[in-house]
Design a protein around this motif. Structure first.
Motif, PDB file in Angstrom:
ATOM      1  N   PRO A 148      34.542  50.072  42.954  1.00 22.13           N
ATOM      2  CA  PRO A 148      36.007  50.175  43.015  1.00 22.13           C
ATOM      3  C   PRO A 148      36.570  50.122  44.430  1.00 22.13           C
ATOM      4  CG  PRO A 148      35.026  52.270  42.370  1.00 22.13           C
ATOM      5  CD  PRO A 148      33.930  51.262  42.381  1.00 22.13           C
ATOM      6  N   LEU A 149      35.862  50.637  45.408  1.00 18.41           N
ATOM      7  CA  LEU A 149      36.381  50.569  46.777  1.00 18.41           C
ATOM      8  C   LEU A 149      36.376  49.149  47.319  1.00 18.41           C
ATOM      9  CD1 LEU A 149      34.812  53.755  48.395  1.00 18.41           C
ATOM     10  CD2 LEU A 149      37.197  53.370  47.775  1.00 18.41           C
ATOM     11  N   LEU A 150      35.530  48.324  46.770  1.00 18.04           N
ATOM     12  CA  LEU A 150      35.407  46.950  47.238  1.00 18.04           C
ATOM     13  C   LEU A 150      36.272  45.981  46.431  1.00 18.04           C
ATOM     14  CD1 LEU A 150      33.890  45.137  49.249  1.00 18.04           C
ATOM     15  CD2 LEU A 150      32.060  44.971  47.567  1.00 18.04           C
ATOM     16  N   PHE A 151      36.361  46.179  45.107  1.00 13.06           N
ATOM     17  CA  PHE A 151      36.988  45.194  44.236  1.00 13.06           C
ATOM     18  C   PHE A 151      38.315  45.624  43.615  1.00 13.06           C
ATOM     19  CE2 PHE A 151      32.451  43.695  43.520  1.00 13.06           C
ATOM     20  CZ  PHE A 151      32.571  42.662  44.423  1.00 13.06           C
ATOM     21  N   GLN A 152      38.753  46.862  43.812  1.00 11.35           N
ATOM     22  CA  GLN A 152      40.026  47.292  43.251  1.00 11.35           C
ATOM     23  C   GLN A 152      40.998  47.630  44.376  1.00 11.35           C
ATOM     24  OE1 GLN A 152      38.939  50.453  40.540  1.00 11.35           O
ATOM     25  NE2 GLN A 152      38.643  49.002  38.888  1.00 11.35           N
ATOM     26  N   PRO A 153      42.306  47.444  44.128  1.00 13.72           N
ATOM     27  CA  PRO A 153      43.293  47.739  45.173  1.00 13.72           C
ATOM     28  C   PRO A 153      43.224  49.207  45.590  1.00 13.72           C
ATOM     29  CG  PRO A 153      44.330  46.702  43.271  1.00 13.72           C
ATOM     30  CD  PRO A 153      42.929  47.004  42.883  1.00 13.72           C
ATOM     31  N   GLN A 154      43.429  49.453  46.859  1.00 14.02           N
ATOM     32  CA  GLN A 154      43.407  50.810  47.399  1.00 14.02           C
ATOM     33  C   GLN A 154      44.799  51.160  47.921  1.00 14.02           C
ATOM     34  OE1 GLN A 154      40.637  52.591  46.917  1.00 14.02           O
ATOM     35  NE2 GLN A 154      39.794  50.739  45.979  1.00 14.02           N
TER      36      GLN A 154
ATOM     37  N   VAL B  76      44.893  42.126  36.960  1.00 16.45           N
ATOM     38  CA  VAL B  76      46.107  42.042  37.753  1.00 16.45           C
ATOM     39  C   VAL B  76      45.694  42.119  39.222  1.00 16.45           C
ATOM     40  CG1 VAL B  76      48.319  43.114  38.291  1.00 16.45           C
ATOM     41  CG2 VAL B  76      47.475  43.102  35.934  1.00 16.45           C
ATOM     42  N   VAL B  77      45.951  41.050  39.954  1.00 17.91           N
ATOM     43  CA  VAL B  77      45.540  40.967  41.354  1.00 17.91           C
ATOM     44  C   VAL B  77      46.617  41.590  42.232  1.00 17.91           C
ATOM     45  CG1 VAL B  77      44.834  39.444  43.227  1.00 17.91           C
ATOM     46  CG2 VAL B  77      44.269  38.861  40.860  1.00 17.91           C
ATOM     47  N   SER B  78      46.182  42.503  43.091  1.00 14.65           N
ATOM     48  CA  SER B  78      47.096  43.190  44.001  1.00 14.65           C
ATOM     49  C   SER B  78      46.370  43.450  45.307  1.00 14.65           C
ATOM     50  CB  SER B  78      47.548  44.511  43.378  1.00 14.65           C
ATOM     51  OG  SER B  78      48.255  45.274  44.310  1.00 14.65           O
ATOM     52  N   THR B  79      47.104  43.377  46.388  1.00 15.05           N
ATOM     53  CA  THR B  79      46.498  43.644  47.692  1.00 15.05           C
ATOM     54  C   THR B  79      46.440  45.121  48.008  1.00 15.05           C
ATOM     55  OG1 THR B  79      48.630  43.354  48.761  1.00 15.05           O
ATOM     56  CG2 THR B  79      47.185  41.433  48.671  1.00 15.05           C
ATOM     57  N   GLY B  80      47.161  45.937  47.271  1.00 13.11           N
ATOM     58  CA  GLY B  80      47.138  47.382  47.512  1.00 13.11           C
ATOM     59  C   GLY B  80      48.120  47.786  48.587  1.00 13.11           C
ATOM     60  N   GLY B  81      47.862  48.941  49.175  1.00 14.16           N
ATOM     61  CA  GLY B  81      48.750  49.462  50.197  1.00 14.16           C
ATOM     62  C   GLY B  81      49.817  50.370  49.630  1.00 14.16           C
ATOM     63  N   TYR B  82      49.725  50.712  48.343  1.00 11.43           N
ATOM     64  CA  TYR B  82      50.694  51.579  47.685  1.00 11.43           C
ATOM     65  C   TYR B  82      49.980  52.333  46.573  1.00 11.43           C
ATOM     66  CZ  TYR B  82      50.543  47.327  44.951  1.00 11.43           C
ATOM     67  OH  TYR B  82      50.114  46.237  44.268  1.00 11.43           O
TER      68      TYR B  82
ATOM     69  N   VAL C  57      47.053  46.120  25.543  1.00  9.69           N
ATOM     70  CA  VAL C  57      46.394  45.277  26.536  1.00  9.69           C
ATOM     71  C   VAL C  57      45.773  46.170  27.599  1.00  9.69           C
ATOM     72  CG1 VAL C  57      46.762  43.509  28.305  1.00  9.69           C
ATOM     73  CG2 VAL C  57      47.974  43.365  26.129  1.00  9.69           C
ATOM     74  N   ASP C  58      44.529  45.910  27.915  1.00 12.73           N
ATOM     75  CA  ASP C  58      43.826  46.673  28.949  1.00 12.73           C
ATOM     76  C   ASP C  58      44.110  46.021  30.301  1.00 12.73           C
ATOM     77  OD1 ASP C  58      42.164  48.505  30.169  1.00 12.73           O
ATOM     78  OD2 ASP C  58      40.321  47.492  29.582  1.00 12.73           O
ATOM     79  N   ILE C  59      44.860  46.710  31.161  1.00  8.14           N
ATOM     80  CA  ILE C  59      45.220  46.197  32.484  1.00  8.14           C
ATOM     81  C   ILE C  59      44.159  46.661  33.478  1.00  8.14           C
ATOM     82  CG2 ILE C  59      46.953  46.204  34.324  1.00  8.14           C
ATOM     83  CD1 ILE C  59      47.938  44.875  31.776  1.00  8.14           C
ATOM     84  N   ILE C  60      43.515  45.707  34.150  1.00  6.95           N
ATOM     85  CA  ILE C  60      42.471  46.020  35.115  1.00  6.95           C
ATOM     86  C   ILE C  60      42.940  45.566  36.491  1.00  6.95           C
ATOM     87  CG2 ILE C  60      40.069  45.650  35.769  1.00  6.95           C
ATOM     88  CD1 ILE C  60      39.600  44.963  32.770  1.00  6.95           C
ATOM     89  N   PRO C  61      43.246  46.508  37.382  1.00  5.74           N
ATOM     90  CA  PRO C  61      43.683  46.106  38.720  1.00  5.74           C
ATOM     91  C   PRO C  61      42.503  45.640  39.561  1.00  5.74           C
ATOM     92  CG  PRO C  61      43.677  48.495  38.528  1.00  5.74           C
ATOM     93  CD  PRO C  61      43.302  47.952  37.192  1.00  5.74           C
ATOM     94  N   VAL C  62      42.666  44.503  40.213  1.00  3.10           N
ATOM     95  CA  VAL C  62      41.644  43.957  41.115  1.00  3.10           C
ATOM     96  C   VAL C  62      42.333  43.492  42.391  1.00  3.10           C
ATOM     97  CG1 VAL C  62      40.068  43.250  39.267  1.00  3.10           C
ATOM     98  CG2 VAL C  62      41.800  41.656  40.075  1.00  3.10           C
ATOM     99  N   ASN C  63      41.537  43.277  43.424  1.00  2.09           N
ATOM    100  CA  ASN C  63      42.099  42.788  44.679  1.00  2.09           C
ATOM    101  C   ASN C  63      41.623  41.360  44.941  1.00  2.09           C
ATOM    102  OD1 ASN C  63      39.493  42.983  45.710  1.00  2.09           O
ATOM    103  ND2 ASN C  63      39.875  44.916  46.754  1.00  2.09           N
TER     104      ASN C  63
END
Length: 168
Positions: free
Chosen positions: A93-99, A42-48, A67-73
């Protein structure tokens, strides 16, 4: 519309479960002795806050269906696309997952607005941040390069006198 999607997903999951149970083979088991889960990025820009179960009820329902949901940015997407391979976002995770904080663009230099003649060398000289990367050999290197480009920095393959920063 969410209710219709949820109902459709539940029907599909029930049908798929029946099909998998009929054709289940012991060779399909993972190391713990259970069937492996499907995974969705699941692609997300983060900020929340990153609790996607509370953020989107549809994702919560998918998790309940196994279903295994993997958040990515978007940096993860750009890195995988540019390198034509899939990398594990949990490695960095700091580079590839939403923060929880949003990415911010770097401020352009005053001369960047005048460097619009289309010449890459002129545009590069007009940038405020010319950055080179050294010491990274795996997907983190490509992720850092994509992150630099997305925030408005100019990446250079080799360190030169014009560079303003070196990431090592």
């Amino acid at each position: 519309i969410f209710e219709a999607v949820k109902t459709d997903l539940k029907k599909h999951a029930a049908h798929k479960k029946r099909m998998e149970d009929d054709s289940f083979d012991a060779n399909d088991m993972d190391d713990e002795g259970s069937k492996p889960n499907k995974k969705f990025y699941v692609v997300s820009t983060g900020g929340y806050h990153l609790d996607h179960a509370n953020f989107c009820p549809l994702l919560s329902d998918l998790e309940k269906l196994g279903v295994d949901i993997i958040p990515v940015n978007p940096i993860w997407v750009l890195t995988c696309a540019s390198e034509e391979t899939e990398c594990d976002p949990a490695m960095y995770p700091l580079l590839f997952q939403p923060q929880t904080w949003p990415y911010r663009l770097l401020p352009p230099s005053n001369s960047a607005s005048s460097a619009t003649d289309g010449n890459p060398a002129t545009a590069e000289e007009g940038r405020r941040f010319l950055i080179s990367v050294t010491g990274f050999v795996d997907m983190s290197r490509y992720g850092i390069i994509q992150l630099l480009k997305s925030i408005g920095a100019t990446y250079t393959d080799s360190l030169r006198a014009k560079n303003t920063h070196l990431i090592c």
